[in-house]
Write a protein that holds these residues in place. Sequence first.
Motif, PDB file in Angstrom:
ATOM      1  N   VAL A  21      -9.664   7.226  45.596  1.00  0.00           N
ATOM      2  CA  VAL A  21      -9.584   6.224  46.667  1.00  0.00           C
ATOM      3  C   VAL A  21      -8.248   6.254  47.396  1.00  0.00           C
ATOM      4  O   VAL A  21      -7.925   5.319  48.122  1.00  0.00           O
ATOM      5  N   GLY A  22      -7.477   7.338  47.213  1.00  0.00           N
ATOM      6  CA  GLY A  22      -6.169   7.402  47.850  1.00  0.00           C
ATOM      7  C   GLY A  22      -6.212   7.953  49.261  1.00  0.00           C
ATOM      8  O   GLY A  22      -5.210   7.929  49.959  1.00  0.00           O
ATOM      9  N   TRP A  25      -8.040   5.337  54.775  1.00  0.00           N
ATOM     10  CA  TRP A  25      -9.164   4.446  55.074  1.00  0.00           C
ATOM     11  C   TRP A  25      -9.989   4.099  53.826  1.00  0.00           C
ATOM     12  O   TRP A  25     -10.751   3.126  53.850  1.00  0.00           O
ATOM     13  N   LEU A  27      -9.508   2.748  50.824  1.00  0.00           N
ATOM     14  CA  LEU A  27      -9.414   1.423  50.200  1.00  0.00           C
ATOM     15  C   LEU A  27      -9.831   0.314  51.152  1.00  0.00           C
ATOM     16  O   LEU A  27     -10.327  -0.725  50.718  1.00  0.00           O
ATOM     17  N   LEU A  28      -9.661   0.560  52.447  1.00  0.00           N
ATOM     18  CA  LEU A  28     -10.112  -0.457  53.401  1.00  0.00           C
ATOM     19  C   LEU A  28     -11.632  -0.514  53.448  1.00  0.00           C
ATOM     20  O   LEU A  28     -12.223  -1.570  53.646  1.00  0.00           O
ATOM     21  N   ARG A  31     -12.577  -2.518  50.510  1.00  0.00           N
ATOM     22  CA  ARG A  31     -12.327  -3.927  50.821  1.00  0.00           C
ATOM     23  C   ARG A  31     -13.505  -4.525  51.592  1.00  0.00           C
ATOM     24  O   ARG A  31     -13.986  -5.604  51.273  1.00  0.00           O
TER      25      ARG A  31
END
Lengths: 222, 222
Positions: A21-22, A25, A27-28, A31
């Motif tokens: 997840v690095g 975009w 991690l957004l 979210r």
Amino acid sequence: MTGMTREYGQYCGLARALDLVGGRWSLLIVRELLDGPLRYTELEQGLPGVPTNILAARLRDLEDGGVIERSLQPRPSSAVVYQLTPYGKALEKTLLSLGLWGAQSLGEPPEGFASDLHSLTFPLRAMFQERTEGEHRFQIRRGEESLNVVVSHGTVCFPNDPSFEPDAILEMPAGLVLAIAKGYETFDSAVESGNLRIEGSPEKARRFFEIFKMPDLVEAAR
Amino acid sequence: MTGMTREYGQYCGLARALDLVGGRWSLLIVRELLDGPLRYTELEQGLPGVPTNILAARLRDLEDGGVIERSLQPRPSSAVVYQLTPYGKALEKTLLSLGLWGAQSLGEPPEGFASDLHSLTFPLRAMFQERTEGEHRFQIRRGEESLNVVVSHGTVCFPNDPSFEPDAILEMPAGLVLAIAKGYETFDSAVESGNLRIEGSPEKARRFFEIFKMPDLVEAAR
DNA sequence: CCGGATCCTCGGTGATACTG
DNA sequence: CAGTATCACCGAGGATCCGG
């Protein structure tokens, strides 16, 4: 290979997490999916400025990594939706914590800041003090929009229920919610200026900002 | 602008956090600094494969973001060292949590896995069960290397003290520590195979792997 | 040796256009 | 609606060089 950034290759949990997840975009996207499944175009709207090819590539990367999954909405809509897997859902606490950290160095909401009330769910979850007792039912309103907030048994949720009956209604813009929670403005001054209008129990309304309040992580870490 | 990746620009704590530490290698640099100040070349060694120009750029970005700071070691060495600011230090809990999440999808340590014992400090911090009572003093050994581990009052630390006197000494490679903590191998089988040798209290040694044990985040989130 | 700076290449990113 | 195709560009990766 879909274009994912090169992997770190270390045998380390953090490096592995960043492999998954690095990417930009990523991690957004996670979210956005915390509140439930979304369609491709809904994701695009919540992620201003994301190139469509990048969004497509990231969704595939996250799916390959077991963080999200594509599925078809139940009939009759049968649209494609993206949702978190249990593994992806397990990122929630970490994400809220990271959001809180970043918010510490975020100043006052900008002048023209106007976002829909639904985007408050993430910061509200993050700032929520789990020690809260009893049950509390709020509704935030802004024009036609509304967001229901229920605090109960140490958890928050945001039920999308037309017949919802709150203890208190707070009519205010999203930015003001954050400004008060972060301490840039006070409950009283907001009421006095007319930017916050209360219906129902004023004490309950005031209680809202005791339940949702930005903690100071830096001091707490000492 | 030093070459930092483009910013998201949203008024959101998470987006802000990613602007600060979302760049490639950034969080691994922070991980390296959790145990104390390091020099440029020490960072390079702990980050296999990092291009020197990227490392330099990230250090500057992190410094500009208030996450780390450059300082001169006290006399007489007067070398340049990088260390976390209080704000950067406040990332620790989040980072441990993210590392734990990533570790869930990390398999068994690879065959030839050999790392220095000091790299265990991060996973050990992450897996540490804060509910631990009493005081416990361990020493992990592998050839010439050793790592002291003290658990006391619900915290862990790794004192670098030559005269350290542990309750139990565990002679074993770093990979085996992780393999047992993750449940790929058992304490007993490791002792039996001779890959784990104990000095001092065997019960204390066994206790080590009750204190440091990988939780199942996915199940816990239900 | 330490702490980078410089140069060059390659691939991921971003913006736009287009399609089943 | 849910993506794919194309392309310019710039940051990432790798090697080398340089001042203290």
